[in-house]
Design an enzyme around this catalytic site. Structure first.
Site: not given
Lengths: 361, 361
Positions: A117, A139, A181, A223, A233, A240, A244, A247, A251, A264
């Site tokens: 956990r 993330k 990026e 950032k 987010e 935030r 993206n 993205h 994606h 990516h």
């Protein structure tokens, strides 16, 4: 050395940025005498692991070395790593170190988030993309055949150590993917930085030390500020989500190509060109800004069109799985100006259709 | 209706406790018009799902129904559920409802914690064990062949709805397993409640409505207080770790029996007898208290000895995987008095050896 801090209350952590850090014990003081394991891939193990092992007095059996590549960012690989940690009886007071690019950082962070956990982890990003983006902000994720980063957790590292020397061993294509990026930060929130990049792009691609350090520090500061404002987010669309930019299109490209052919950053580069194109078609930015975005991305040696074989319908289907979908509506990060991104579902779908049609033509 | 609140700042949530709640829309108001999916197992689908579907206007294809049993709390089943959510294009604004006992709640909460990096979930616990313990506090997990609950996350529900009517359909053995966790609250932190249970055990086992409601509300209040104080079970040993009284022994039993033969509560029951025995051997409690613990557990129809075939060495090996191990040292929750548990590594290992030897004899 540059240091910036991600301000998250009792989970605040430092980002150290300088050449030569893998050889310096000071930036690893946070580990104290705690048990530690290191995750890396075969390429990085060859290039950088001996130096780091010497700095940290890390024995071989404390290093978990997996094959390189995005395909490792999987549910199955995470399970194998849990097994490796349990076999070593790694306990909750241990720290997992991740030495690598986005794949290693996302996968290692995911494992750290879930193992018993949640245990502490420390990121040592070795690619430009990881240093300016993926290693900062907590993330973590693995991919799912139906979509990238679909399974994950927010889990902040206890520190990020970015050694600029590691960039010298990057394949040129990966360096360019990281530049995508970097350009993203300018486009989404900082017109002056975008203009600075137009001037200094060649120096950055040549890894000029001062320009590189300045670029990475600037991106990390942006950032860190964004993450501090909107750590998880917010579903309604916090700041935030603007990270993206490109993205949702990207994606779809990565899913279409099975996460293997496109990097990516390359997919995000094309996605940003498409987002700027769509914004221009909506009349939200002038065509000139869309052209500047496309030109800078092309100058960086990045692709500006999706791969052959993608269709408008295929794009829309893959984009429908995006995490930014809410109440069944596709939301996109688009531009209202250079350095002024917005997350919105309130756009004329005909403009998106036209962008997709032009992109796949 | 009894309501208590888990005080966790912006993640605070209510626990509603009453008979008949599955038929009442009011306690589901928190769902508003958000998309929802429900996870349950085949047994509960037969017993309670039609009623809940009517209350929530939930169509059949919004119900994910899996086989019953602890074996479903697996990495593989979680992956199948992610696939089901993605196939339905379930988005981040959706809410996952879990109707079931600890297995469904832990598994569903785990899936909610990770799906698209976290979506909301609402717990509807249907067993005594889940109502007094596992549904409250945000611990989610799946099992690993090397240890129970080894892979998981802290993820708080947005509400817990405990309908006392669901207990009427519980198999007697499962009811008794829940009583083990009830006894645990008395032993670890509330001597008066332990004494109250000695008086009212038979009424609780007969599901006397007033006694049952009072028991569940009392346990939830204790748990809510402990969770508010130590949400993520601090590694150094916060108060939350005390809820694991009997669990280190119990997890070893569950792992030894492959999670299939013993119910969790049964294993915890035997584990509490062993923890009390060890505490008495250390001279930390009088033998009389250990006897009262064993007697109440036996009166509840719960096992007081580990299964045949377990050895002292086998126990110690399996206990070494426990999440409470720190710096290589086994830590146990033991008793310094009735209602006064402590987490400690500072005990004479000979006492533990004697407890294990006596238990497996």
């Amino acid at each position: 050395m540059t240091q910036c801090t991600v301000q998250l209350g009792d989970r605040a952590y430092p980002i150290e940025i300088a050449a030569g850090l893998l050889g310096q014990t000071a930036c690893f003081d946070v580990l104290a005498d705690r048990p530690r394991l290191l995750l890396t891939d075969q390429n990085l193990a060859r290039l950088h692991l001996p130096r780091l092992q010497a700095t940290l007095s890390l024995p071989d059996d404390s290093c978990l070395i997996i094959p390189p590549g995005e395909l490792q960012k999987s549910w199955d690989q995470a399970e194998r790593l849990f097994d490796a940690l349990l076999a070593r009886r790694f306990a909750r007071d241990g720290v997992l170190l991740t030495l690598g690019g986005g794949v290693i950082g996302d996968l290692g962070g995911f494992v750290a988030a879930l193992y018993q956990r949640g245990i502490d982890f420390l990121q040592i990003p070795t690619t430009l993309l990881a240093q300016v983006d993926s290693s900062v902000g907590g993330k973590t994720a693995v991919n799912h055949p139906r979509g990238k980063n679909m399974i994950g957790a927010f889990h902040q590292p206890i520190a990020v150590v970015a050694d600029l020397d590691t960039l010298k061993t990057l394949p040129p294509r990966e360096l360019r993917a990281g530049v995508a990026e970097v350009i993203k930060y300018g486009l989404l929130g900082d017109a002056a930085f975008f203009a600075w990049l137009e001037t200094h792009l060649d120096a950055l691609l040549a890894l000029d030390p001062a320009i590189t350090a300045q670029t990475i520090a600037h991106c990390c500061q942006m950032k860190a500020r964004i993450v501090a404002e909107d750590e998880r987010e917010a579903v309604g669309g916090g700041v935030r989500a603007l990270l993206n930019l490109g993205h949702t299109f990207g994606h779809a490209i990565e899913t279409f190509t099975g996460y293997t052919e496109w990097l990516h950053g390359e997919a995000v580069a094309t996605g940003m060109v498409m987002a700027a194109d769509c914004s221009a078609r909506l009349g939200w930015i002038t065509p000139d800004i869309a052209t500047r975005a496309r030109d800078l991305i092309a100058r960086a040696g990045l692709p500006v069109k999706p791969p052959a074989g993608m269709t408008v319908e295929g794009f829309k289907d893959l984009m429908g799985h995006d995490k930014k979908v809410a109440k069944g509506q596709l939301r996109l990060v688009l531009l209202r100006g250079l350095g002024a991104a917005v997350l919105t579902a309130d756009f004329d779908p005909a403009a998106l259709d036209a962008t997709l049609a032009a992109a796949v033509a």
